[in-house]
Design a protein around this motif. Sequence first.
Motif, PDB file in Angstrom:
ATOM      1  N   UNK A   3       0.833  -1.215   0.000  1.00  0.00           N
ATOM      2  CA  UNK A   3       0.000   0.000   0.000  1.00  0.00           C
ATOM      3  C   UNK A   3       0.861   1.256   0.000  1.00  0.00           C
ATOM      4  N   UNK A   4       2.008   1.189   0.678  1.00  0.00           N
ATOM      5  CA  UNK A   4       2.931   2.334   0.709  1.00  0.00           C
ATOM      6  C   UNK A   4       3.608   2.545  -0.644  1.00  0.00           C
ATOM      7  N   UNK A   5       3.730   1.448  -1.435  1.00  0.00           N
ATOM      8  CA  UNK A   5       4.317   1.619  -2.760  1.00  0.00           C
ATOM      9  C   UNK A   5       5.355   0.605  -3.194  1.00  0.00           C
ATOM     10  N   UNK A   6       5.676  -0.382  -2.340  1.00  0.00           N
ATOM     11  CA  UNK A   6       6.606  -1.402  -2.829  1.00  0.00           C
ATOM     12  C   UNK A   6       5.861  -2.329  -3.794  1.00  0.00           C
ATOM     13  N   UNK A   7       6.600  -3.064  -4.595  1.00  0.00           N
ATOM     14  CA  UNK A   7       5.974  -3.953  -5.570  1.00  0.00           C
ATOM     15  C   UNK A   7       5.548  -5.273  -4.944  1.00  0.00           C
ATOM     16  N   UNK A   8       6.498  -5.953  -4.272  1.00  0.00           N
ATOM     17  CA  UNK A   8       6.218  -7.299  -3.760  1.00  0.00           C
ATOM     18  C   UNK A   8       7.346  -7.742  -2.844  1.00  0.00           C
ATOM     19  N   UNK A   9       7.297  -9.014  -2.457  1.00  0.00           N
ATOM     20  CA  UNK A   9       8.278  -9.559  -1.522  1.00  0.00           C
ATOM     21  C   UNK A   9       8.715 -10.948  -1.977  1.00  0.00           C
ATOM     22  N   UNK A  10      10.015 -11.187  -1.949  1.00  0.00           N
ATOM     23  CA  UNK A  10      10.579 -12.523  -2.138  1.00  0.00           C
ATOM     24  C   UNK A  10      11.238 -12.915  -0.822  1.00  0.00           C
ATOM     25  N   UNK A  11      10.903 -14.093  -0.347  1.00  0.00           N
ATOM     26  CA  UNK A  11      11.473 -14.546   0.928  1.00  0.00           C
ATOM     27  C   UNK A  11      12.712 -15.402   0.669  1.00  0.00           C
ATOM     28  N   UNK A  12      13.749 -15.154   1.467  1.00  0.00           N
ATOM     29  CA  UNK A  12      14.982 -15.942   1.390  1.00  0.00           C
ATOM     30  C   UNK A  12      14.762 -17.257   2.131  1.00  0.00           C
ATOM     31  N   UNK A  13      15.375 -18.325   1.733  1.00  0.00           N
ATOM     32  CA  UNK A  13      16.210 -18.428   0.527  1.00  0.00           C
ATOM     33  C   UNK A  13      15.331 -18.452  -0.725  1.00  0.00           C
ATOM     34  N   UNK A  14      15.781 -17.750  -1.727  1.00  0.00           N
ATOM     35  CA  UNK A  14      15.032 -17.636  -2.978  1.00  0.00           C
ATOM     36  C   UNK A  14      15.612 -18.591  -4.006  1.00  0.00           C
ATOM     37  N   UNK A  15      14.738 -19.320  -4.652  1.00  0.00           N
ATOM     38  CA  UNK A  15      15.188 -20.171  -5.761  1.00  0.00           C
ATOM     39  C   UNK A  15      15.479 -19.280  -6.962  1.00  0.00           C
ATOM     40  N   UNK A  16      16.515 -19.607  -7.702  1.00  0.00           N
ATOM     41  CA  UNK A  16      16.925 -18.808  -8.853  1.00  0.00           C
ATOM     42  C   UNK A  16      15.771 -18.653  -9.847  1.00  0.00           C
ATOM     43  N   UNK A  17      14.980 -19.704 -10.032  1.00  0.00           N
ATOM     44  CA  UNK A  17      13.849 -19.635 -10.962  1.00  0.00           C
ATOM     45  C   UNK A  17      12.868 -18.552 -10.522  1.00  0.00           C
ATOM     46  N   UNK A  18      12.612 -18.457  -9.206  1.00  0.00           N
ATOM     47  CA  UNK A  18      11.689 -17.445  -8.692  1.00  0.00           C
ATOM     48  C   UNK A  18      12.253 -16.040  -8.877  1.00  0.00           C
ATOM     49  N   UNK A  19      13.562 -15.913  -8.711  1.00  0.00           N
ATOM     50  CA  UNK A  19      14.220 -14.634  -8.933  1.00  0.00           C
ATOM     51  C   UNK A  19      14.050 -14.197 -10.386  1.00  0.00           C
ATOM     52  N   UNK A  20      14.330 -15.105 -11.307  1.00  0.00           N
ATOM     53  CA  UNK A  20      14.185 -14.785 -12.730  1.00  0.00           C
ATOM     54  C   UNK A  20      12.739 -14.461 -13.089  1.00  0.00           C
ATOM     55  N   UNK A  21      11.788 -15.184 -12.499  1.00  0.00           N
ATOM     56  CA  UNK A  21      10.367 -14.900 -12.752  1.00  0.00           C
ATOM     57  C   UNK A  21      10.018 -13.490 -12.303  1.00  0.00           C
ATOM     58  N   UNK A  22      10.523 -13.081 -11.151  1.00  0.00           N
ATOM     59  CA  UNK A  22      10.237 -11.740 -10.634  1.00  0.00           C
ATOM     60  C   UNK A  22      10.859 -10.680 -11.527  1.00  0.00           C
ATOM     61  N   UNK A  23      12.093 -10.899 -11.962  1.00  0.00           N
ATOM     62  CA  UNK A  23      12.765  -9.953 -12.849  1.00  0.00           C
ATOM     63  C   UNK A  23      11.981  -9.835 -14.160  1.00  0.00           C
ATOM     64  N   UNK A  24      11.535 -10.957 -14.694  1.00  0.00           N
ATOM     65  CA  UNK A  24      10.769 -10.950 -15.936  1.00  0.00           C
ATOM     66  C   UNK A  24       9.433 -10.222 -15.745  1.00  0.00           C
ATOM     67  N   UNK A  25       8.771 -10.477 -14.629  1.00  0.00           N
ATOM     68  CA  UNK A  25       7.499  -9.818 -14.327  1.00  0.00           C
ATOM     69  C   UNK A  25       7.673  -8.294 -14.285  1.00  0.00           C
ATOM     70  N   UNK A  26       8.696  -7.828 -13.605  1.00  0.00           N
ATOM     71  CA  UNK A  26       8.963  -6.392 -13.508  1.00  0.00           C
ATOM     72  C   UNK A  26       9.341  -5.842 -14.884  1.00  0.00           C
ATOM     73  N   UNK A  27      10.128  -6.588 -15.620  1.00  0.00           N
ATOM     74  CA  UNK A  27      10.518  -6.153 -16.963  1.00  0.00           C
ATOM     75  C   UNK A  27       9.315  -5.942 -17.858  1.00  0.00           C
TER      76      UNK A  27
END
Length: 128
Positions: free
Chosen positions: A95-119
Amino acid sequence: MRILIIDDSFEITDLLVKVLTTVGHEVTSSDNGKEGLAMIKEGKFDLIFLDIAMPDFSGLDVIDSLVQSGRIRDSPIVLFTASSITDSEVAELVKKGIHSCLRKPVRIENLFEKVEEIGKLRTSSDRK
């Protein structure tokens, strides 16, 4: 994409810089919140990964500063955390303005999915 990683763990920032640079992104990192905030204010990033739990100046301090300056929505911010933040706390930060949250440990696939989503979001907003 221009990506900024703000995390006090060298191991995490080093790994993310290597992985994301390898697939063609321009990646910058900071190991503390104050320096990261200064970098955000100086440059334009397509995506910011922000750790919450950092000593002295936390990710929450960075978010509060960006909200106060009206710059919270300048770049998508993805919280990157191992802290025990609740879903309702994440919802409040969204609500304040951040996009989302990834919890550690993050799988590389999830990281790439998030980068692609933002892209995709950045590309569609650039077309408007």
